[in-house]
Motif scaffolding. Structure first.
Motif, PDB file in Angstrom:
ATOM      1  N   CYS A 136       4.492   6.067  18.693  1.00 35.68           N
ATOM      2  CA  CYS A 136       3.604   4.930  18.918  1.00 35.68           C
ATOM      3  C   CYS A 136       2.539   4.908  17.825  1.00 35.68           C
ATOM      4  N   GLY A 137       2.430   3.784  17.157  1.00 31.77           N
ATOM      5  CA  GLY A 137       1.395   3.617  16.144  1.00 31.77           C
ATOM      6  C   GLY A 137       0.345   2.655  16.640  1.00 31.77           C
ATOM      7  N   PHE A 138      -0.896   2.898  16.259  1.00 27.27           N
ATOM      8  CA  PHE A 138      -1.959   1.979  16.644  1.00 27.27           C
ATOM      9  C   PHE A 138      -2.931   1.815  15.488  1.00 27.27           C
ATOM     10  N   ILE A 139      -3.539   0.638  15.441  1.00 27.73           N
ATOM     11  CA  ILE A 139      -4.552   0.384  14.425  1.00 27.73           C
ATOM     12  C   ILE A 139      -5.794  -0.207  15.089  1.00 27.73           C
ATOM     13  N   ARG A 140      -6.932   0.047  14.470  1.00 23.15           N
ATOM     14  CA  ARG A 140      -8.196  -0.549  14.922  1.00 23.15           C
ATOM     15  C   ARG A 140      -8.848  -1.170  13.695  1.00 23.15           C
ATOM     16  N   ASP A 141      -9.042  -2.464  13.743  1.00 20.41           N
ATOM     17  CA  ASP A 141      -9.623  -3.219  12.633  1.00 20.41           C
ATOM     18  C   ASP A 141     -11.093  -2.802  12.448  1.00 20.41           C
ATOM     19  N   LEU A 142     -11.441  -2.426  11.231  1.00 20.56           N
ATOM     20  CA  LEU A 142     -12.801  -1.986  10.914  1.00 20.56           C
ATOM     21  C   LEU A 142     -13.606  -3.038  10.150  1.00 20.56           C
ATOM     22  N   THR A 143     -13.087  -4.256  10.040  1.00 24.40           N
ATOM     23  CA  THR A 143     -13.736  -5.291   9.233  1.00 24.40           C
ATOM     24  C   THR A 143     -15.189  -5.500   9.627  1.00 24.40           C
TER      25      THR A 143
ATOM     26  N   SER B 220       0.836  -1.186   0.000  1.00 22.39           N
ATOM     27  CA  SER B 220       0.000   0.000   0.000  1.00 22.39           C
ATOM     28  C   SER B 220       0.877   1.244   0.000  1.00 22.39           C
ATOM     29  N   GLU B 221       0.287   2.358  -0.336  1.00 23.77           N
ATOM     30  CA  GLU B 221       1.032   3.623  -0.379  1.00 23.77           C
ATOM     31  C   GLU B 221       1.596   3.972   0.987  1.00 23.77           C
ATOM     32  N   VAL B 222       0.800   3.751   2.030  1.00 23.77           N
ATOM     33  CA  VAL B 222       1.258   4.069   3.384  1.00 23.77           C
ATOM     34  C   VAL B 222       2.483   3.237   3.738  1.00 23.77           C
ATOM     35  N   ALA B 223       2.443   1.935   3.478  1.00 28.96           N
ATOM     36  CA  ALA B 223       3.572   1.065   3.797  1.00 28.96           C
ATOM     37  C   ALA B 223       4.807   1.444   2.985  1.00 28.96           C
ATOM     38  N   THR B 224       4.613   1.729   1.717  1.00 25.08           N
ATOM     39  CA  THR B 224       5.725   2.067   0.836  1.00 25.08           C
ATOM     40  C   THR B 224       6.431   3.337   1.300  1.00 25.08           C
ATOM     41  N   ASN B 225       5.660   4.308   1.759  1.00 29.12           N
ATOM     42  CA  ASN B 225       6.231   5.600   2.127  1.00 29.12           C
ATOM     43  C   ASN B 225       6.515   5.756   3.626  1.00 29.12           C
ATOM     44  N   HIS B 226       6.343   4.685   4.382  1.00 32.43           N
ATOM     45  CA  HIS B 226       6.467   4.761   5.836  1.00 32.43           C
ATOM     46  C   HIS B 226       7.780   5.388   6.296  1.00 32.43           C
ATOM     47  N   ASP B 227       8.899   4.881   5.809  1.00 31.07           N
ATOM     48  CA  ASP B 227      10.199   5.391   6.250  1.00 31.07           C
ATOM     49  C   ASP B 227      10.366   6.866   5.898  1.00 31.07           C
ATOM     50  N   ASP B 228       9.870   7.263   4.724  1.00 31.20           N
ATOM     51  CA  ASP B 228       9.955   8.676   4.326  1.00 31.20           C
ATOM     52  C   ASP B 228       9.149   9.559   5.265  1.00 31.20           C
ATOM     53  N   TYR B 229       7.939   9.112   5.628  1.00 33.62           N
ATOM     54  CA  TYR B 229       7.106   9.884   6.540  1.00 33.62           C
ATOM     55  C   TYR B 229       7.813  10.109   7.872  1.00 33.62           C
ATOM     56  N   VAL B 230       8.343   9.014   8.432  1.00 30.05           N
ATOM     57  CA  VAL B 230       9.002   9.100   9.736  1.00 30.05           C
ATOM     58  C   VAL B 230      10.256   9.971   9.643  1.00 30.05           C
ATOM     59  N   SER B 231      11.065   9.762   8.623  1.00 30.57           N
ATOM     60  CA  SER B 231      12.295  10.553   8.467  1.00 30.57           C
ATOM     61  C   SER B 231      11.986  12.036   8.328  1.00 30.57           C
TER      62      SER B 231
ATOM     63  N   CYS C  41      -8.817  -0.384   8.304  1.00 30.08           N
ATOM     64  CA  CYS C  41      -8.522  -0.047   9.695  1.00 30.08           C
ATOM     65  C   CYS C  41      -8.367   1.454   9.851  1.00 30.08           C
ATOM     66  N   VAL C  42      -8.360   1.878  11.100  1.00 26.77           N
ATOM     67  CA  VAL C  42      -8.010   3.253  11.450  1.00 26.77           C
ATOM     68  C   VAL C  42      -6.575   3.203  11.945  1.00 26.77           C
ATOM     69  N   LEU C  43      -5.745   4.072  11.394  1.00 27.13           N
ATOM     70  CA  LEU C  43      -4.334   4.151  11.758  1.00 27.13           C
ATOM     71  C   LEU C  43      -4.105   5.472  12.476  1.00 27.13           C
ATOM     72  N   GLY C  44      -3.416   5.409  13.586  1.00 27.35           N
ATOM     73  CA  GLY C  44      -3.090   6.627  14.320  1.00 27.35           C
ATOM     74  C   GLY C  44      -1.654   6.594  14.792  1.00 27.35           C
ATOM     75  N   LEU C  45      -1.072   7.768  14.935  1.00 26.56           N
ATOM     76  CA  LEU C  45       0.298   7.893  15.430  1.00 26.56           C
ATOM     77  C   LEU C  45       0.349   8.979  16.489  1.00 26.56           C
ATOM     78  N   SER C  46       1.149   8.739  17.506  1.00 33.07           N
ATOM     79  CA  SER C  46       1.390   9.789  18.494  1.00 33.07           C
ATOM     80  C   SER C  46       2.812   9.631  19.019  1.00 33.07           C
ATOM     81  N   LYS C  47       3.336  10.715  19.539  1.00 34.10           N
ATOM     82  CA  LYS C  47       4.698  10.708  20.063  1.00 34.10           C
ATOM     83  C   LYS C  47       4.627  10.809  21.581  1.00 34.10           C
ATOM     84  N   CYS C  48       5.326   9.912  22.250  1.00 32.01           N
ATOM     85  CA  CYS C  48       5.383   9.930  23.709  1.00 32.01           C
ATOM     86  C   CYS C  48       6.310  11.061  24.145  1.00 32.01           C
ATOM     87  N   LYS C  49       5.801  11.944  24.982  1.00 33.23           N
ATOM     88  CA  LYS C  49       6.583  13.119  25.402  1.00 33.23           C
ATOM     89  C   LYS C  49       7.830  12.736  26.190  1.00 33.23           C
TER      90      LYS C  49
END
Length: 87
Positions: free
Chosen positions: A55-62, A1-12, A41-49
């Motif tokens: 931290c990434g989290f997913i919620r299956d919407l199936t 998927s586009e998200v997986a392919t670009n993951h490292d670029d997003y984080v960097s 799924c719902v994908l979310g990201l947050s940074k621990c202060k």
């Protein structure tokens, strides 16, 4: 998927610039299991202060998507019945 392919670029990009595009938000995406099958799924990201870890989290919407499809089908059936009664 586009998200997986670009993951490292997003984080960097986030680590270099500090500009939050996805951090602290949620969005609906299609995720892939280890066996290659996909699911909504719902994908979310947050940074621990404290630690600075991301931290990434997913919620299956199936099941929710299946329930929505059933509801839509029942609504269509009801609409068709009402339309026939009006004629």
């Amino acid at each position: 998927s586009e998200v997986a392919t670009n993951h490292d670029d997003y984080v960097s990009r986030y680590l270099e610039t500090g500009i939050k595009k996805m951090m602290g938000t949620q969005r609906e995406v299609v995720a892939q299991r280890k066996d290659g099958s996909t699911f909504p799924c719902v994908l979310g990201l947050s940074k621990c202060k404290e630690s600075g870890l991301i931290c990434g989290f997913i919620r299956d919407l199936t099941s929710e998507k299946k329930s929505q499809a059933v509801i839509l089908e029942k609504e269509r059936e009801l609409f068709n019945k009402e339309t026939q009664l009006i004629k």
